[in-house]
Design a protein around this motif. Sequence first.
Motif, PDB file in Angstrom:
ATOM      1  N   SER A  50       0.820  -1.211   0.000  1.00 53.84           N
ATOM      2  CA  SER A  50       0.000   0.000   0.000  1.00 53.84           C
ATOM      3  C   SER A  50       0.851   1.257   0.000  1.00 53.84           C
ATOM      4  O   SER A  50       1.995   1.265   0.451  1.00 53.84           O
ATOM      5  CB  SER A  50      -0.923   0.011   1.221  1.00 53.84           C
ATOM      6  N   THR A  51       0.270   2.308  -0.534  1.00 50.46           N
ATOM      7  CA  THR A  51       0.862   3.648  -0.505  1.00 50.46           C
ATOM      8  C   THR A  51      -0.158   4.614   0.081  1.00 50.46           C
ATOM      9  O   THR A  51      -1.300   4.669  -0.397  1.00 50.46           O
ATOM     10  CB  THR A  51       1.248   4.115  -1.923  1.00 50.46           C
ATOM     11  N   ARG A  52       0.238   5.330   1.133  1.00 49.46           N
ATOM     12  CA  ARG A  52      -0.670   6.325   1.712  1.00 49.46           C
ATOM     13  C   ARG A  52      -0.548   7.641   0.948  1.00 49.46           C
ATOM     14  O   ARG A  52       0.551   8.077   0.594  1.00 49.46           O
ATOM     15  CB  ARG A  52      -0.345   6.558   3.197  1.00 49.46           C
ATOM     16  N   ALA A  53      -1.681   8.264   0.689  1.00 51.61           N
ATOM     17  CA  ALA A  53      -1.710   9.557   0.000  1.00 51.61           C
ATOM     18  C   ALA A  53      -2.605  10.525   0.763  1.00 51.61           C
ATOM     19  O   ALA A  53      -3.690  10.150   1.213  1.00 51.61           O
ATOM     20  CB  ALA A  53      -2.216   9.396  -1.426  1.00 51.61           C
ATOM     21  N   HIS A  54      -2.132  11.761   0.926  1.00 50.78           N
ATOM     22  CA  HIS A  54      -2.918  12.807   1.580  1.00 50.78           C
ATOM     23  C   HIS A  54      -3.536  13.727   0.527  1.00 50.78           C
ATOM     24  O   HIS A  54      -2.988  13.918  -0.566  1.00 50.78           O
ATOM     25  CB  HIS A  54      -2.039  13.643   2.515  1.00 50.78           C
ATOM     26  N   SER A  55      -4.666  14.299   0.892  1.00 49.25           N
ATOM     27  CA  SER A  55      -5.338  15.226  -0.008  1.00 49.25           C
ATOM     28  C   SER A  55      -6.183  16.205   0.785  1.00 49.25           C
ATOM     29  O   SER A  55      -6.478  15.987   1.964  1.00 49.25           O
ATOM     30  CB  SER A  55      -6.214  14.474  -1.016  1.00 49.25           C
ATOM     31  N   ILE A  56      -6.561  17.276   0.118  1.00 43.43           N
ATOM     32  CA  ILE A  56      -7.462  18.262   0.705  1.00 43.43           C
ATOM     33  C   ILE A  56      -8.502  18.656  -0.335  1.00 43.43           C
ATOM     34  O   ILE A  56      -8.307  18.455  -1.541  1.00 43.43           O
ATOM     35  CB  ILE A  56      -6.717  19.530   1.185  1.00 43.43           C
ATOM     36  N   THR A  57      -9.616  19.194   0.129  1.00 41.39           N
ATOM     37  CA  THR A  57     -10.561  19.833  -0.780  1.00 41.39           C
ATOM     38  C   THR A  57     -10.733  21.286  -0.340  1.00 41.39           C
ATOM     39  O   THR A  57     -10.715  21.592   0.853  1.00 41.39           O
ATOM     40  CB  THR A  57     -11.924  19.131  -0.793  1.00 41.39           C
ATOM     41  N   ILE A  58     -10.876  22.151  -1.327  1.00 46.32           N
ATOM     42  CA  ILE A  58     -10.944  23.596  -1.094  1.00 46.32           C
ATOM     43  C   ILE A  58     -12.219  24.144  -1.726  1.00 46.32           C
ATOM     44  O   ILE A  58     -12.570  23.771  -2.857  1.00 46.32           O
ATOM     45  CB  ILE A  58      -9.725  24.307  -1.716  1.00 46.32           C
ATOM     46  N   HIS A  59     -12.900  25.009  -1.010  1.00 53.32           N
ATOM     47  CA  HIS A  59     -14.051  25.726  -1.557  1.00 53.32           C
ATOM     48  C   HIS A  59     -13.636  27.171  -1.817  1.00 53.32           C
ATOM     49  O   HIS A  59     -13.461  27.949  -0.873  1.00 53.32           O
ATOM     50  CB  HIS A  59     -15.234  25.678  -0.598  1.00 53.32           C
ATOM     51  N   PRO A  60     -13.435  27.552  -3.087  1.00 56.13           N
ATOM     52  CA  PRO A  60     -13.130  28.951  -3.393  1.00 56.13           C
ATOM     53  C   PRO A  60     -14.309  29.857  -3.047  1.00 56.13           C
ATOM     54  O   PRO A  60     -15.407  29.388  -2.743  1.00 56.13           O
ATOM     55  CB  PRO A  60     -12.881  28.933  -4.912  1.00 56.13           C
ATOM     56  N   GLN A  61     -14.077  31.157  -3.087  1.00 54.13           N
ATOM     57  CA  GLN A  61     -15.156  32.107  -2.855  1.00 54.13           C
ATOM     58  C   GLN A  61     -16.250  31.915  -3.905  1.00 54.13           C
ATOM     59  O   GLN A  61     -15.962  31.596  -5.069  1.00 54.13           O
ATOM     60  CB  GLN A  61     -14.616  33.540  -2.925  1.00 54.13           C
ATOM     61  N   PRO A  62     -17.511  32.089  -3.525  1.00 58.34           N
ATOM     62  CA  PRO A  62     -18.622  31.848  -4.460  1.00 58.34           C
ATOM     63  C   PRO A  62     -18.523  32.648  -5.759  1.00 58.34           C
ATOM     64  O   PRO A  62     -19.022  32.211  -6.798  1.00 58.34           O
ATOM     65  CB  PRO A  62     -19.856  32.263  -3.652  1.00 58.34           C
ATOM     66  N   SER A  63     -17.894  33.803  -5.714  1.00 58.84           N
ATOM     67  CA  SER A  63     -17.801  34.649  -6.902  1.00 58.84           C
ATOM     68  C   SER A  63     -16.727  34.193  -7.882  1.00 58.84           C
ATOM     69  O   SER A  63     -16.646  34.696  -9.002  1.00 58.84           O
ATOM     70  CB  SER A  63     -17.506  36.093  -6.482  1.00 58.84           C
ATOM     71  N   VAL A  64     -15.903  33.229  -7.473  1.00 56.63           N
ATOM     72  CA  VAL A  64     -14.779  32.791  -8.304  1.00 56.63           C
ATOM     73  C   VAL A  64     -15.227  31.679  -9.251  1.00 56.63           C
ATOM     74  O   VAL A  64     -15.883  30.722  -8.844  1.00 56.63           O
ATOM     75  CB  VAL A  64     -13.616  32.291  -7.420  1.00 56.63           C
ATOM     76  N   ASP A  65     -14.867  31.822 -10.519  1.00 57.98           N
ATOM     77  CA  ASP A  65     -15.168  30.805 -11.525  1.00 57.98           C
ATOM     78  C   ASP A  65     -13.932  29.933 -11.729  1.00 57.98           C
ATOM     79  O   ASP A  65     -12.910  30.392 -12.216  1.00 57.98           O
ATOM     80  CB  ASP A  65     -15.578  31.470 -12.842  1.00 57.98           C
TER      81      ASP A  65
END
Length: 418
Positions: free
Chosen positions: A254-269
Amino acid sequence: MNVSTNTHKDILIIGGGIIGCSTAYQLTRHPSFSSATTTIKVIEASKHGPAQGASGKAGGLVAKWAYPKELVAVSFAEHVKLAQEHNGQDRWGWRFVRCGSWEGKGAVLDEDEEFGDGLGAGGQRKSLEKTLGLGEGTGHKNDPASRKRKGLPDDLLWVDESLTHTYSPMAGDGDTAQVHPLLFTNSMMELAAEKGAQLISGRAIKLNISDGVVSGVDIIHNDSGKCETLRATHVILAAGAWSSSLLESLPISSTRAHSITIHPQPSVDIAPYVLFTEISLPGRRGLTVSPEIYARPGNEVYACGPGDDSFLPKNVDDVTIDEAACESIWKHVCGISPELRAGTVNKRQACFLPIVETGGGPIVGAASNIAQGLIIATGHTCWGICNAPGTAKALSELVMDGKIQCANLQRLNPSNYL
């Protein structure tokens, strides 16, 4: 397989990740399937339901340029078909995306800030090897001439042009797509359940084999803690990185991998791009990092760092998260995108990817040299999301027809590894 394709079938699938749930779905859609003659049970060790490991924490990339090619050819077409049949665009975020390689430098965010390398503590760096299938300032300027010289697409506005050295497409239009893996996996299980498949919350602890034929699986139920033997004519071992705990001869690590999720500002496309980056860290001469960044529907961006060889816990619910590794990923992507820096980190997570120790893989097919009725599907590395539908279709044919017909998967047969 020598197990009869005409008698009553009791199918146990060990693992409620994307491979297991997709296989349950494909079995229920096979022309020969009937709930009167076939039972399907998916055994998931997590107390929290399906897709609690890599299947729920991956980026969700689906690509024609992935590997192995014989599996990709079936899987990509199946992904398109599934999205059309079940409204995948709304149900699990299916869409085509552009994919490119971005090289540049990170901005100085804070003179005293440590960037880190995105690597989890307790392990050595391991490449996720996703691209094997392919062939100075801090201002956020938009200089058309400079953008054209560097190769930046006109709509890729969420990376800082002044920090960009080069951008180059990695695949043609229509060759790369994405899904939200958690939503996709749960949808497959839900759709399978509509046809009679059953999800069991429990941990498989033993394969039962008698006279060279698989006969069932011993499990411990999560709710009661009681042990039960489930009878089976077919057992599909699809427990990802945990598969070798039930079959020691299986060469899976096995290989462990880290990640994140980001919510930009609502006005950003955030335009739909997947970026494989090479970022030179400020003040760290010669040090580069390579986070992958995936724009998702619904104003979300996913980013992951390098893998490490940390110890695999006994249960997916016990996977630990190195907060420092997640923080490093955040700083790295913020250093090339003011839009992401202005956003909010929503999730910090880690998962373990199943790797075939001897190279190649995944391992897909009947393990008849171990036991008749035993089927293995694991070792998909970082391409499990992409290759799940093709794997599942092949396994449904193997169980219901006695042989795989959708592709020549001899190279992936368990006999080559066991």
